[in-house]
Scaffold this motif. Structure first.
Motif, PDB file in Angstrom:
ATOM      1  N   THR A   1     -23.593  -3.996 -40.889  1.00 25.03           N
ATOM      2  CA  THR A   1     -23.851  -3.972 -42.273  1.00 25.03           C
ATOM      3  C   THR A   1     -22.463  -3.518 -42.559  1.00 25.03           C
ATOM      4  N   LEU A   2     -21.842  -3.187 -41.939  1.00 28.43           N
ATOM      5  CA  LEU A   2     -20.055  -2.571 -42.229  1.00 28.43           C
ATOM      6  C   LEU A   2     -19.166  -4.086 -42.156  1.00 28.43           C
ATOM      7  N   PRO A   3     -18.298  -3.620 -43.075  1.00 25.18           N
ATOM      8  CA  PRO A   3     -17.340  -4.923 -44.323  1.00 25.18           C
ATOM      9  C   PRO A   3     -16.609  -5.184 -43.454  1.00 25.18           C
ATOM     10  N   PRO A   4     -15.576  -5.877 -42.843  1.00 15.34           N
ATOM     11  CA  PRO A   4     -14.196  -6.149 -42.496  1.00 15.34           C
ATOM     12  C   PRO A   4     -13.046  -4.882 -42.513  1.00 15.34           C
ATOM     13  N   LYS A   5     -13.219  -4.724 -41.137  1.00 14.01           N
ATOM     14  CA  LYS A   5     -11.889  -3.562 -41.491  1.00 14.01           C
ATOM     15  C   LYS A   5     -10.811  -3.663 -42.015  1.00 14.01           C
ATOM     16  N   ASP A   6     -10.029  -5.240 -41.652  1.00 10.60           N
ATOM     17  CA  ASP A   6      -8.514  -5.484 -42.038  1.00 10.60           C
ATOM     18  C   ASP A   6      -8.687  -6.313 -43.941  1.00 10.60           C
ATOM     19  N   LYS A   7      -9.684  -6.397 -44.702  1.00  8.85           N
ATOM     20  CA  LYS A   7     -10.345  -6.650 -46.432  1.00  8.85           C
ATOM     21  C   LYS A   7     -10.395  -5.633 -46.739  1.00  8.85           C
ATOM     22  N   LEU A   8     -10.876  -4.181 -45.865  1.00  8.02           N
ATOM     23  CA  LEU A   8     -11.190  -3.142 -46.493  1.00  8.02           C
ATOM     24  C   LEU A   8      -9.864  -2.368 -46.741  1.00  8.02           C
ATOM     25  N   VAL A   9      -8.719  -2.784 -45.556  1.00 11.03           N
ATOM     26  CA  VAL A   9      -7.066  -2.282 -45.755  1.00 11.03           C
ATOM     27  C   VAL A   9      -6.546  -2.869 -47.039  1.00 11.03           C
ATOM     28  N   ALA A  10      -6.541  -3.942 -47.228  1.00  7.93           N
ATOM     29  CA  ALA A  10      -6.012  -4.967 -48.101  1.00  7.93           C
ATOM     30  C   ALA A  10      -6.696  -4.500 -49.328  1.00  7.93           C
ATOM     31  N   LEU A  11      -7.443  -4.382 -49.176  1.00  7.41           N
ATOM     32  CA  LEU A  11      -8.286  -3.221 -50.554  1.00  7.41           C
ATOM     33  C   LEU A  11      -7.454  -1.945 -51.246  1.00  7.41           C
ATOM     34  N   PHE A  12      -7.638  -1.112 -50.485  1.00  4.86           N
ATOM     35  CA  PHE A  12      -7.774  -0.178 -50.485  1.00  4.86           C
ATOM     36  C   PHE A  12      -5.565  -0.048 -50.839  1.00  4.86           C
TER      37      PHE A  12
ATOM     38  N   LEU B   1     -13.798   5.911 -45.229  1.00  6.05           N
ATOM     39  CA  LEU B   1     -12.799   7.346 -44.975  1.00  6.05           C
ATOM     40  C   LEU B   1     -11.601   6.773 -43.812  1.00  6.05           C
ATOM     41  N   ARG B   2     -12.316   6.456 -42.869  1.00  2.76           N
ATOM     42  CA  ARG B   2     -10.522   6.772 -41.941  1.00  2.76           C
ATOM     43  C   ARG B   2      -9.865   5.645 -41.902  1.00  2.76           C
ATOM     44  N   ILE B   3     -10.739   4.792 -43.431  1.00  6.73           N
ATOM     45  CA  ILE B   3      -9.776   3.757 -43.302  1.00  6.73           C
ATOM     46  C   ILE B   3      -9.154   3.639 -44.638  1.00  6.73           C
ATOM     47  N   ILE B   4      -9.570   4.585 -45.332  1.00  3.81           N
ATOM     48  CA  ILE B   4      -8.574   5.653 -46.498  1.00  3.81           C
ATOM     49  C   ILE B   4      -7.597   5.917 -45.648  1.00  3.81           C
ATOM     50  N   GLN B   5      -8.039   7.506 -44.795  1.00  8.61           N
ATOM     51  CA  GLN B   5      -7.122   7.372 -43.957  1.00  8.61           C
ATOM     52  C   GLN B   5      -5.865   7.030 -43.058  1.00  8.61           C
ATOM     53  N   GLU B   6      -6.398   6.042 -42.977  1.00  9.07           N
ATOM     54  CA  GLU B   6      -5.631   5.094 -42.422  1.00  9.07           C
ATOM     55  C   GLU B   6      -3.990   4.551 -43.657  1.00  9.07           C
ATOM     56  N   VAL B   7      -4.821   3.900 -44.789  1.00  7.30           N
ATOM     57  CA  VAL B   7      -4.205   3.398 -45.853  1.00  7.30           C
ATOM     58  C   VAL B   7      -2.616   4.678 -46.267  1.00  7.30           C
ATOM     59  N   THR B   8      -3.380   5.848 -46.182  1.00 10.58           N
ATOM     60  CA  THR B   8      -2.954   6.813 -47.196  1.00 10.58           C
ATOM     61  C   THR B   8      -2.338   7.833 -46.378  1.00 10.58           C
TER      62      THR B   8
END
Length: 222
Positions: free
Chosen positions: A205-216, A169-176
């Motif tokens: 167990t957490l995926p890399p933040k940079d990859k999630l940012v790119a995905l979102f 959620l916090r990564i989605i917030q950062e993107v949007t």
């Protein structure tokens, strides 16, 4: 136990896959991580899953000695009952029922509202979705009480179920730019999120933040 076959079919960005991996790590169970290249990390579709999860056709699937178990919360309970060390659910029947209740609340109420508010609804509907999501987060925050984790002093079922809220959620917030969870709005839940993601076993167990940012970012640009 050493000769048991444990495999996890999943997707790298899926919080539901990561739930299962975290449960196995808490138990100290060795497993094989299987991620098909043609799994869509958000739609979770893969031809191989039709064999193991023909009902929902999505990850994660736990394969234990050739027997498939689907749906992350069901899998976690199976793991907890199969490997008795480091219990994930409480022993007390009432506390166990409450843990199940809040885990189901997260999946049935919180996550759908957060997805809509975050990026998967028309822009004109996001304000209403955000109100609904914040209402869910407020209710969930009340369940923490004064505890460090939903499971008390250690990570339990509800904490694992809420992994999306703590990290994704916090990564989605950062993107949007759409803020739902913050220290100002939900200080107790925000503190819990920090505690949770900074647990060493959770970090694994957490995926890399940079990859999630790119995905979102790729999803919001479509």
């Amino acid at each position: 136990m050493a000769e048991e076959e444990v495999k996890v079919f999943g997707a790298w960005a899926s919080p539901f896959t990561r739930r299962v991996e975290l449960a196995l790590k808490i138990k100290g169970v060795q497993y094989e991580d299987i991620e098909e290249e043609n799994i869509d990390v958000l739609k979770n579709i893969c031809p191989l899953l039709l064999n193991y999860n023909p009902v929902h056709k999505k990850v994660p699937v736990l394969l234990h000695n050739g027997k498939p178990i689907a749906e992350s919360l069901v899998i976690i309970e199976y793991i907890d009952e199969t490997w008795k060390v480091n219990p994930i659910l409480p022993e007390n029947p009432y506390e166990k029922a409450m843990a199940r209740f809040w885990a189901n609340f997260i999946d049935e109420k919180c996550l759908p509202a957060i997805w809509k508010a975050g990026m998967w609804s028309p822009e004109g509907e996001r304000e209403k979705a955000a109100e609904e999501a914040c209402g869910c987060l407020k209710t969930l925050e009340s369940a923490l009480g004064g505890n460090r984790f939903f499971g008390g002093d250690k990570v339990g079922l509800v904490d694992i179920a809420a992994n999306f809220i703590a990290y994704w959620l916090r990564i989605i917030q950062e993107v949007t730019g759409q803020e739902l969870l913050s220290a100002e709005k939900f200080p107790v839940l925000f503190k819990w999120a920090d505690e949770f993601v900074n647990c060493s076993i959770v970090k694994e167990t957490l995926p890399p933040k940079d990859k999630l940012v790119a995905l979102f970012e790729s999803r919001t640009s479509q």
